[in-house]
Write an enzyme that holds these catalytic residues in place. Sequence first.
Site, PDB file in Angstrom:
ATOM      1  CG  ASP A  29      -2.063   1.015   1.106  1.00 61.94           C
ATOM      2  OD1 ASP A  29      -3.016   0.595   1.128  1.00 61.94           O
ATOM      3  OD2 ASP A  29      -1.664   2.269   1.066  1.00 61.94           O
ATOM      4  CB  ILE A  30       1.274   4.068  -2.305  1.00 61.93           C
ATOM      5  CG1 ILE A  30       2.442   4.840  -2.796  1.00 61.93           C
ATOM      6  CG2 ILE A  30       0.015   4.843  -2.265  1.00 61.93           C
ATOM      7  CD1 ILE A  30       3.462   4.072  -3.202  1.00 61.93           C
ATOM      8  CB  VAL A  84     -12.297  -6.417   2.803  1.00 64.37           C
ATOM      9  CG1 VAL A  84     -13.001  -6.056   1.444  1.00 64.37           C
ATOM     10  CG2 VAL A  84     -11.630  -7.691   2.709  1.00 64.37           C
ATOM     11  CG  HIS A  93      -8.271  -3.423  -2.061  1.00 62.14           C
ATOM     12  ND1 HIS A  93      -9.328  -2.726  -2.794  1.00 62.14           N
ATOM     13  CD2 HIS A  93      -8.154  -2.854  -1.026  1.00 62.14           C
ATOM     14  CE1 HIS A  93      -9.696  -1.660  -2.203  1.00 62.14           C
ATOM     15  NE2 HIS A  93      -8.954  -1.564  -1.057  1.00 62.14           N
ATOM     16  CG  HIS A  95      -6.277  -3.026   3.526  1.00 61.56           C
ATOM     17  ND1 HIS A  95      -5.536  -1.845   3.141  1.00 61.56           N
ATOM     18  CD2 HIS A  95      -7.551  -2.789   3.013  1.00 61.56           C
ATOM     19  CE1 HIS A  95      -6.456  -0.997   2.543  1.00 61.56           C
ATOM     20  NE2 HIS A  95      -7.746  -1.527   2.402  1.00 61.56           N
TER      21      HIS A  95
HETATM   22  P1  AMP Z   1      -9.793   1.104   0.330  1.00 61.22           P
HETATM   23  O1  AMP Z   1     -10.413   1.217  -1.023  1.00 61.22           O
HETATM   24  O2  AMP Z   1     -10.731   1.956   1.222  1.00 61.22           O
HETATM   25  O3  AMP Z   1      -9.674  -0.163   0.826  1.00 61.22           O
HETATM   26  O4  AMP Z   1      -8.617   1.785   0.241  1.00 61.22           O
HETATM   27  C1  AMP Z   1      -7.605   1.923  -0.898  1.00 61.22           C
HETATM   28  C2  AMP Z   1      -6.101   1.406  -0.508  1.00 61.22           C
HETATM   29  O5  AMP Z   1      -5.359   1.507  -1.704  1.00 61.22           O
HETATM   30  C3  AMP Z   1      -5.688   2.530   0.433  1.00 61.22           C
HETATM   31  O6  AMP Z   1      -4.951   2.253   1.557  1.00 61.22           O
HETATM   32  C4  AMP Z   1      -4.470   3.449  -0.655  1.00 61.22           C
HETATM   33  O7  AMP Z   1      -3.334   3.783   0.294  1.00 61.22           O
HETATM   34  C5  AMP Z   1      -4.076   2.430  -1.358  1.00 61.22           C
HETATM   35  N1  AMP Z   1      -3.605   2.738  -2.853  1.00 61.22           N
HETATM   36  C6  AMP Z   1      -4.439   3.597  -3.697  1.00 61.22           C
HETATM   37  N2  AMP Z   1      -3.568   3.734  -4.724  1.00 61.22           N
HETATM   38  C7  AMP Z   1      -2.635   3.157  -4.727  1.00 61.22           C
HETATM   39  C8  AMP Z   1      -1.467   2.789  -5.424  1.00 61.22           C
HETATM   40  N3  AMP Z   1      -1.219   3.332  -6.587  1.00 61.22           N
HETATM   41  N4  AMP Z   1      -0.462   2.234  -5.050  1.00 61.22           N
HETATM   42  C9  AMP Z   1      -0.545   1.222  -3.811  1.00 61.22           C
HETATM   43  N5  AMP Z   1      -1.591   1.702  -3.160  1.00 61.22           N
HETATM   44  C10 AMP Z   1      -2.583   2.539  -3.398  1.00 61.22           C
END
Ligand code: AMP
Length: 131
Positions: A29-30, A84, A93, A95
């Site tokens: 996760d970024i 999730v 996805h 986590h």
């Molecule tokens: P959620 O959809 O609420 O589960 O959150 C989406 C997750 O994706 C967040 O924790 C973001 O930090 C992560 N995220 C969004 N864009 C990117 C990316 N380009 N690379 C890695 N993680 C990402």
Amino acid sequence: MPSIFSRIIAGEIPSYKVAEDEHFYAFLDINPMAEGHTLVVPKHEVDYIFDLSDEEYAGLHLFAKRVAAALEKAMPCKRIATAVLGMEVPHAHIHLVPINKEDDMNFRAPKLQLSAERLAQIASAIASKFE
Ligand code: AMP
């Protein structure tokens, strides 16, 4: 339009890859809550995790289990927490977050600011433990 995660899987957007097979992809996760915070996604783009077929849903969790095992070896911690949400990115996805105490898994807490070098180091450490 493909999701940002589909674009990552396609290699159009860079990611810190941790593991991959034919159907699933795992990357850091970024905006991590903890060092090693990883996302595990199906390559087949489906927004809501409970809309995955039974086979994809089970496969995603089995793949996440293997990633969690690698994560635990690379980033010593008490547990790997899972969650999730999907409130931000409409591509299912899981986590995976290494935690030592309950507060380590807090989606509202300020995120860690890690350098690109540190993220690359972590991804490579986890990848090296993936079986
Ligand atoms: P959620 O959809 O609420 O589960 O959150 C989406 C997750 O994706 C967040 O924790 C973001 O930090 C992560 N995220 C969004 N864009 C990117 C990316 N380009 N690379 C890695 N993680 C990402």
